[in-house]
Design a protein around this motif. Structure first.
Motif, mmCIF file in Angstrom:
data_model
loop_
_atom_site.group_PDB
_atom_site.id
_atom_site.type_symbol
_atom_site.label_atom_id
_atom_site.label_comp_id
_atom_site.label_asym_id
_atom_site.label_seq_id
_atom_site.Cartn_x
_atom_site.Cartn_y
_atom_site.Cartn_z
ATOM 1 N N ALA A 1 -2.749 1.489 4.847
ATOM 2 C CA ALA A 1 -1.362 2.382 4.460
ATOM 3 C C ALA A 1 -1.768 3.440 3.435
ATOM 4 O O ALA A 1 -1.101 4.583 3.421
ATOM 5 C CB ALA A 1 -0.478 1.402 3.739
ATOM 6 N N ALA A 2 -2.619 3.146 2.785
ATOM 7 C CA ALA A 2 -3.203 4.157 1.554
ATOM 8 C C ALA A 2 -3.857 5.227 2.495
ATOM 9 O O ALA A 2 -3.763 6.539 2.036
ATOM 10 C CB ALA A 2 -4.110 3.486 0.741
ATOM 11 N N GLY B 1 0.783 -1.082 -0.005
ATOM 12 C CA GLY B 1 0.047 -0.099 -0.052
ATOM 13 C C GLY B 1 0.921 1.359 0.055
ATOM 14 O O GLY B 1 0.451 2.257 -0.856
ATOM 15 N N TRP B 2 1.889 1.470 0.743
ATOM 16 C CA TRP B 2 2.873 2.436 0.763
ATOM 17 C C TRP B 2 3.505 2.578 -0.381
ATOM 18 O O TRP B 2 3.769 3.751 -0.923
ATOM 19 C CB TRP B 2 3.824 2.313 2.024
ATOM 20 C CG TRP B 2 4.917 3.429 1.816
ATOM 21 C CD1 TRP B 2 4.446 4.409 2.866
ATOM 22 C CD2 TRP B 2 6.151 3.354 1.445
ATOM 23 N NE1 TRP B 2 5.846 5.355 2.660
ATOM 24 C CE2 TRP B 2 6.694 4.872 1.703
ATOM 25 C CE3 TRP B 2 6.665 2.641 0.544
ATOM 26 C CZ2 TRP B 2 8.008 5.191 1.189
ATOM 27 C CZ3 TRP B 2 7.972 2.995 0.017
ATOM 28 C CH2 TRP B 2 8.570 4.290 0.476
ATOM 29 N N VAL B 3 3.900 1.491 -1.093
ATOM 30 C CA VAL B 3 4.641 1.692 -2.452
ATOM 31 C C VAL B 3 3.778 2.220 -3.478
ATOM 32 O O VAL B 3 4.230 2.983 -4.316
ATOM 33 C CB VAL B 3 4.979 0.208 -2.879
ATOM 34 C CG1 VAL B 3 5.609 0.310 -4.495
ATOM 35 C CG2 VAL B 3 6.066 -0.256 -2.173
ATOM 36 N N VAL B 4 2.318 1.781 -3.242
ATOM 37 C CA VAL B 4 1.433 2.333 -4.391
ATOM 38 C C VAL B 4 1.254 3.877 -4.145
ATOM 39 O O VAL B 4 1.297 4.542 -5.114
ATOM 40 C CB VAL B 4 0.204 1.578 -4.141
ATOM 41 C CG1 VAL B 4 -1.069 2.360 -5.273
ATOM 42 C CG2 VAL B 4 0.361 0.274 -4.785
ATOM 43 N N VAL C 1 -12.072 4.625 0.102
ATOM 44 C CA VAL C 1 -11.415 3.589 0.296
ATOM 45 C C VAL C 1 -12.038 3.050 1.609
ATOM 46 O O VAL C 1 -12.203 1.833 1.964
ATOM 47 C CB VAL C 1 -9.977 3.953 0.736
ATOM 48 C CG1 VAL C 1 -9.316 2.727 1.071
ATOM 49 C CG2 VAL C 1 -9.171 4.462 -0.820
ATOM 50 N N ALA C 2 -12.511 4.021 2.630
ATOM 51 C CA ALA C 2 -13.133 3.435 4.034
ATOM 52 C C ALA C 2 -14.414 2.764 3.464
ATOM 53 O O ALA C 2 -14.683 1.689 4.265
ATOM 54 C CB ALA C 2 -13.045 4.495 4.934
ATOM 55 N N VAL C 3 -15.308 3.360 2.740
ATOM 56 C CA VAL C 3 -16.339 2.749 2.250
ATOM 57 C C VAL C 3 -16.210 1.196 1.900
ATOM 58 O O VAL C 3 -16.787 0.196 2.075
ATOM 59 C CB VAL C 3 -17.392 3.534 1.377
ATOM 60 C CG1 VAL C 3 -18.470 2.738 1.002
ATOM 61 C CG2 VAL C 3 -17.676 4.772 1.966
ATOM 62 N N VAL C 4 -15.253 1.087 1.011
ATOM 63 C CA VAL C 4 -14.897 -0.208 0.229
ATOM 64 C C VAL C 4 -14.413 -1.144 1.224
ATOM 65 O O VAL C 4 -14.835 -2.380 1.318
ATOM 66 C CB VAL C 4 -13.785 -0.067 -0.954
ATOM 67 C CG1 VAL C 4 -13.422 -1.370 -1.270
ATOM 68 C CG2 VAL C 4 -14.477 0.626 -1.901
#
Length: 264
Positions: free
Chosen positions: A225-226, A173-176, A255-258
């Motif tokens: 991470a995102a 997630g950090w890499v993305v 993202v939180a909803v997903v």
């Protein structure tokens, strides 16, 4: 594959990534400014960093995630380095752990290399970053699918992820987020407006986090991470661009909803 060779590959690739991430975060450091408000709130004098004011003489294409400028983003980097250690510890603790998909090792190698390539060669560096993100996410998907296929299903009991997969998902997630942050600055370097370029990078980051969460619903650490990175970017840019800060909040909400929908 021989167990000793497997361990050597995993330690070398994960350790190389951790060293590269740490050196990348420090390599343009020219000096530390005095502590200002609290021991965890500091600024530093930097060369080649990009500020939203656009006043830097030399543009760094790495972005705020790979080269933190706030305590929140530094804490995220520290958590990523800790996740690397936890990933290796989990892998070493399981004596008969199946070998990782080669895509994971390849993704970590490319993730260690792209920050050093994107400066002199922006487009090849960006392509290498995209390949690293793809390899890591696909490798995690294959690893989880293999672990689920090998486990004996027990009614009412959810099969846990592969050893070290959650920690590695946090790293991925950090890499993305680092790659999409760099994407925005590369687009700015190519002539796109700064705010528009960063917003496009944030859109790609939110879409990637949502897709991975839908594909791997048990690995919520990727989305964690995102979300952490977007909170850090929002905090760093709130005083200079309310548009980017608002976009970060919207991305966090999406993202939180997903995450909620895939875990409940």
């Amino acid at each position: 594959m021989n167990r000793n060779l497997q361990v050597l590959i995993e330690v070398a690739t994960a350790g190389g990534f951790a060293v590269s991430a740490l050196l990348t975060s420090l390599r343009t450091l020219s000096g530390w400014a005095p502590v200002t408000n609290t021991p965890l709130s500091f600024e530093r004098t930097l060369t080649g960093r990009m500020s939203l004011g656009g006043g830097a003489d030399e543009l760094s294409l790495l972005g705020l995630v790979a080269q933190p400028t706030t305590a929140l983003l530094w804490a995220l980097l520290a958590a990523v380095l800790g996740a690397v250690v936890l990933h290796l510890a989990a892998r070493l603790r399981v004596r008969r752990a199946p070998p990782q998909p080669p895509a994971i090792a390849l993704g970590l190698v490319m993730a260690a290399l792209w920050p050093w390539v994107i400066g002199p060669a922006p487009l090849p560096g960006l392509a290498l970053a995209a390949a690293a993100c793809t390899a890591l996410t696909l490798g995690l998907a294959w690893q989880c699918d293999a672990a689920q296929a090998q486990a004996e299903p027990i009614p009412g009991v959810e099969i846990p992820p592969a050893p070290g997969a959650s920690a590695l998902a946090f790293v991925a997630g950090w890499v993305v987020m680092a790659a999409t942050s760099a994407l925005g600055l590369v687009l700015f370097d190519l002539g796109m407006g700064l705010e528009r370029a960063i917003l496009l990078g944030l859109l790609v980051a939110a879409l990637a986090a949502a897709w991975v969460q839908l594909r791997l619903p048990r690995l919520v650490m990727f989305s964690a991470a995102a979300i952490w990175a977007m909170i850090g970017i929002a905090a760093a840019t709130a005083g200079t661009s309310i548009t980017i800060a608002t976009a970060c909040v919207l991305g966090i909400s999406a993202v939180a909803v997903v995450v909620v929908r895939t875990t409940t």
